[in-house]
Design a protein around this motif. Structure first.
Motif, PDB file in Angstrom:
ATOM      1  N   VAL A  38      25.245  26.799  71.201  1.00 55.38           N
ATOM      2  CA  VAL A  38      25.930  26.974  70.023  1.00 55.38           C
ATOM      3  C   VAL A  38      25.103  26.953  68.761  1.00 55.38           C
ATOM      4  N   PHE A  39      25.154  27.975  68.239  1.00 52.83           N
ATOM      5  CA  PHE A  39      24.596  27.914  66.683  1.00 52.83           C
ATOM      6  C   PHE A  39      25.347  28.767  65.560  1.00 52.83           C
ATOM      7  N   ASP A  40      25.215  28.465  64.354  1.00 53.93           N
ATOM      8  CA  ASP A  40      25.909  28.966  63.453  1.00 53.93           C
ATOM      9  C   ASP A  40      25.257  30.517  62.896  1.00 53.93           C
ATOM     10  N   SER A  41      25.708  30.844  61.944  1.00 51.75           N
ATOM     11  CA  SER A  41      25.370  32.228  61.508  1.00 51.75           C
ATOM     12  C   SER A  41      24.205  32.363  60.575  1.00 51.75           C
ATOM     13  N   ARG A  42      23.695  30.943  60.479  1.00 50.77           N
ATOM     14  CA  ARG A  42      22.363  30.961  59.769  1.00 50.77           C
ATOM     15  C   ARG A  42      21.305  30.534  61.123  1.00 50.77           C
ATOM     16  N   PHE A  43      21.569  30.553  62.478  1.00 53.09           N
ATOM     17  CA  PHE A  43      20.998  30.158  63.375  1.00 53.09           C
ATOM     18  C   PHE A  43      20.616  28.656  63.333  1.00 53.09           C
ATOM     19  N   VAL A  44      21.181  27.860  62.805  1.00 53.41           N
ATOM     20  CA  VAL A  44      20.911  26.614  62.846  1.00 53.41           C
ATOM     21  C   VAL A  44      21.587  25.959  64.404  1.00 53.41           C
ATOM     22  N   VAL A  88      17.732  11.604  66.656  1.00 56.71           N
ATOM     23  CA  VAL A  88      16.438  12.341  66.227  1.00 56.71           C
ATOM     24  C   VAL A  88      16.934  12.666  64.641  1.00 56.71           C
ATOM     25  N   LYS A  89      16.341  11.986  63.730  1.00 56.72           N
ATOM     26  CA  LYS A  89      16.462  12.331  62.282  1.00 56.72           C
ATOM     27  C   LYS A  89      15.834  13.626  62.141  1.00 56.72           C
ATOM     28  N   VAL A  90      16.656  14.375  61.316  1.00 60.36           N
ATOM     29  CA  VAL A  90      15.985  15.858  60.756  1.00 60.36           C
ATOM     30  C   VAL A  90      16.142  15.711  59.119  1.00 60.36           C
ATOM     31  N   MET A  91      15.105  16.480  58.566  1.00 62.60           N
ATOM     32  CA  MET A  91      15.041  16.552  57.239  1.00 62.60           C
ATOM     33  C   MET A  91      15.108  17.806  56.744  1.00 62.60           C
ATOM     34  N   THR A  92      15.427  18.794  57.709  1.00 64.36           N
ATOM     35  CA  THR A  92      15.669  20.156  57.201  1.00 64.36           C
ATOM     36  C   THR A  92      16.548  20.624  58.377  1.00 64.36           C
ATOM     37  N   ASN A  93      17.004  22.110  58.216  1.00 61.63           N
ATOM     38  CA  ASN A  93      17.607  22.825  59.417  1.00 61.63           C
ATOM     39  C   ASN A  93      16.672  23.257  60.484  1.00 61.63           C
ATOM     40  N   TYR A  94      17.093  23.016  61.733  1.00 60.11           N
ATOM     41  CA  TYR A  94      16.520  23.471  62.970  1.00 60.11           C
ATOM     42  C   TYR A  94      17.045  24.547  63.740  1.00 60.11           C
ATOM     43  N   CYS A  95      16.511  25.312  64.307  1.00 62.99           N
ATOM     44  CA  CYS A  95      16.741  26.517  65.426  1.00 62.99           C
ATOM     45  C   CYS A  95      16.296  25.794  66.643  1.00 62.99           C
ATOM     46  N   ASP A  96      16.922  26.363  67.638  1.00 65.29           N
ATOM     47  CA  ASP A  96      16.480  26.181  69.100  1.00 65.29           C
ATOM     48  C   ASP A  96      16.010  27.186  69.718  1.00 65.29           C
ATOM     49  N   GLY A  97      15.716  27.138  70.798  1.00 60.57           N
ATOM     50  CA  GLY A  97      15.201  28.222  71.831  1.00 60.57           C
ATOM     51  C   GLY A  97      15.989  29.440  71.861  1.00 60.57           C
ATOM     52  N   PRO A  98      17.287  29.161  72.222  1.00 59.01           N
ATOM     53  CA  PRO A  98      18.249  30.340  72.116  1.00 59.01           C
ATOM     54  C   PRO A  98      18.601  30.960  70.889  1.00 59.01           C
ATOM     55  N   SER A  99      18.688  30.091  69.826  1.00 56.73           N
ATOM     56  CA  SER A  99      18.911  30.826  68.375  1.00 56.73           C
ATOM     57  C   SER A  99      17.741  31.464  67.933  1.00 56.73           C
ATOM     58  N   LEU A 100      16.706  30.947  68.260  1.00 53.61           N
ATOM     59  CA  LEU A 100      15.489  31.614  67.868  1.00 53.61           C
ATOM     60  C   LEU A 100      15.067  32.926  68.458  1.00 53.61           C
ATOM     61  N   PHE A 101      15.613  33.368  69.575  1.00 55.22           N
ATOM     62  CA  PHE A 101      15.698  34.694  69.909  1.00 55.22           C
ATOM     63  C   PHE A 101      16.598  35.465  69.167  1.00 55.22           C
ATOM     64  N   TYR A 102      17.691  34.982  68.738  1.00 57.93           N
ATOM     65  CA  TYR A 102      18.420  35.955  67.779  1.00 57.93           C
ATOM     66  C   TYR A 102      18.137  36.140  66.450  1.00 57.93           C
ATOM     67  N   TYR A 103      17.481  34.959  66.081  1.00 59.85           N
ATOM     68  CA  TYR A 103      16.834  34.921  64.536  1.00 59.85           C
ATOM     69  C   TYR A 103      15.763  36.044  64.478  1.00 59.85           C
ATOM     70  N   ALA A 104      14.761  35.937  65.667  1.00 59.24           N
ATOM     71  CA  ALA A 104      13.932  36.948  65.731  1.00 59.24           C
ATOM     72  C   ALA A 104      14.513  38.479  65.498  1.00 59.24           C
ATOM     73  N   ARG A 105      15.492  38.701  66.290  1.00 59.01           N
ATOM     74  CA  ARG A 105      16.209  39.991  66.092  1.00 59.01           C
ATOM     75  C   ARG A 105      16.800  40.401  64.734  1.00 59.01           C
ATOM     76  N   SER A 106      17.322  39.438  64.113  1.00 57.39           N
ATOM     77  CA  SER A 106      17.893  39.496  62.703  1.00 57.39           C
ATOM     78  C   SER A 106      16.543  39.960  61.861  1.00 57.39           C
ATOM     79  N   ASN A 107      15.265  39.359  62.134  1.00 58.30           N
ATOM     80  CA  ASN A 107      14.496  39.718  61.017  1.00 58.30           C
ATOM     81  C   ASN A 107      13.223  40.552  61.303  1.00 58.30           C
TER      82      ASN A 107
END
Length: 272
Positions: free
Chosen positions: A99-105, A154-173
């Motif tokens: 599950v990812f949001d519309s920002r691909f996070v 796992v602490k994070v300092m920024t937003n992260y995508c993952d494998g599945p959301s990266l696939f759709y992020y690439a399509r968007s850009n």
């Protein structure tokens, strides 16, 4: 041997050593802006075949399962299924639910991987208010009759995508000329993916279509090892139309390189 998804993409690099083939400047993606997600349609199914040299290793299927609103935010749920064919040196079956949001996070994720002698499951959830992922891993080694469970924060300092959301992020850009440095969460481990978008517009031929079609070429590297042992450079081609469908990818793996090529889809599509 670990498996890769898709297009996504996996890799071993250092920022200071990354040599871009394009002239525009790298930009760190914070996933804090609006992206075009109109191409993500519930029910969409894309099936890819994975080839190594003259061998057909298996297939990868991406399915958009759901789109929903929660607390005023839009989310997508996708499922990825990987199955190797009956080949001597590969026996892998894996399922991913993300599950990812519309920002691909990346928000929620669950995976199961079955090999002949090994089983592993990974589950993580993003706690946005506290900026960390809760990661649970379970494994079982059938050869040595061992199993275990581990839960990490796992602490994070920024937003992260993952494998599945990266696939759709690439399509968007795909059509935008830029180089992006993408914080990527792969199976509960932090990594980096660098993608050069909009390198050029070209024509590409795949077996599933009877003519070459227009596509945007992308390439890049990543700092992690993914499924199929994917690691290092990759090049991909995404259709130059409103569907923005990944058509083909050349991906470096530990033993050489594989080709991932679109095999089938379940909707009406008239490529440019």
């Amino acid at each position: 041997m670990k498996f890769i998804f898709l297009f996504v993409l996996a890799f071993k690099i250092l920022f200071s050593r990354f040599e871009s083939a394009v002239e525009f400047q790298q930009e760190f993606e914070k996933f804090d802006k609006k992206f075009n997600t109109s191409f993500i349609q519930v029910g969409e199914e894309l099936v890819y075949e994975v080839k190594y040299l003259f061998f057909k290793l298996g297939q990868i299927k991406f399915t958009v399962v759901d789109k929903f609103i929660d607390n005023g935010k839009e989310f997508y749920r996708v499922r990825v299924k990987i199955d190797s064919y009956s080949v001597p040196f590969v026996d892998i079956h894996a399922n991913f639910d993300a599950v990812f949001d519309s920002r691909f996070v990346a928000q929620r994720y669950y995976s199961e991987m079955n090999e002949k002698k090994y089983y592993q499951s990974v589950r993580y959830n993003f706690v946005e208010k506290s900026s960390f992922y809760v990661v649970e891993k379970n494994y079982q080694n059938f050869e040595y009759n061992t199993k275990g469970k581990r839960v990490d924060t796992v602490k994070v300092m920024t937003n992260y995508c993952d494998g599945p959301s990266l696939f759709y992020y690439a399509r968007s850009n795909a059509s935008v000329q830029k180089t992006m440095v993408l914080p990527t969460f792969i199976e509960g481990v932090k990594g980096i993916t660098i993608i050069n978008f909009g390198k050029k517009k070209t024509k590409i031929k795949i077996d599933a279509l009877n003519r070459p079609i227009e596509a945007y070429e992308i390439d890049g590297k990543a700092s992690y090892v993914g499924f199929f042992g994917l690691t290092g450079d990759f090049t991909g081609w995404i259709s130059a139309d409103e569907k923005a469908i990944p058509l083909k990818g050349k991906l470096k793996v530990i033993v050489g390189s594989v080709i991932v090529e679109l095999k089938s889809w379940n909707f009406d599509w008239k490529p440019a």
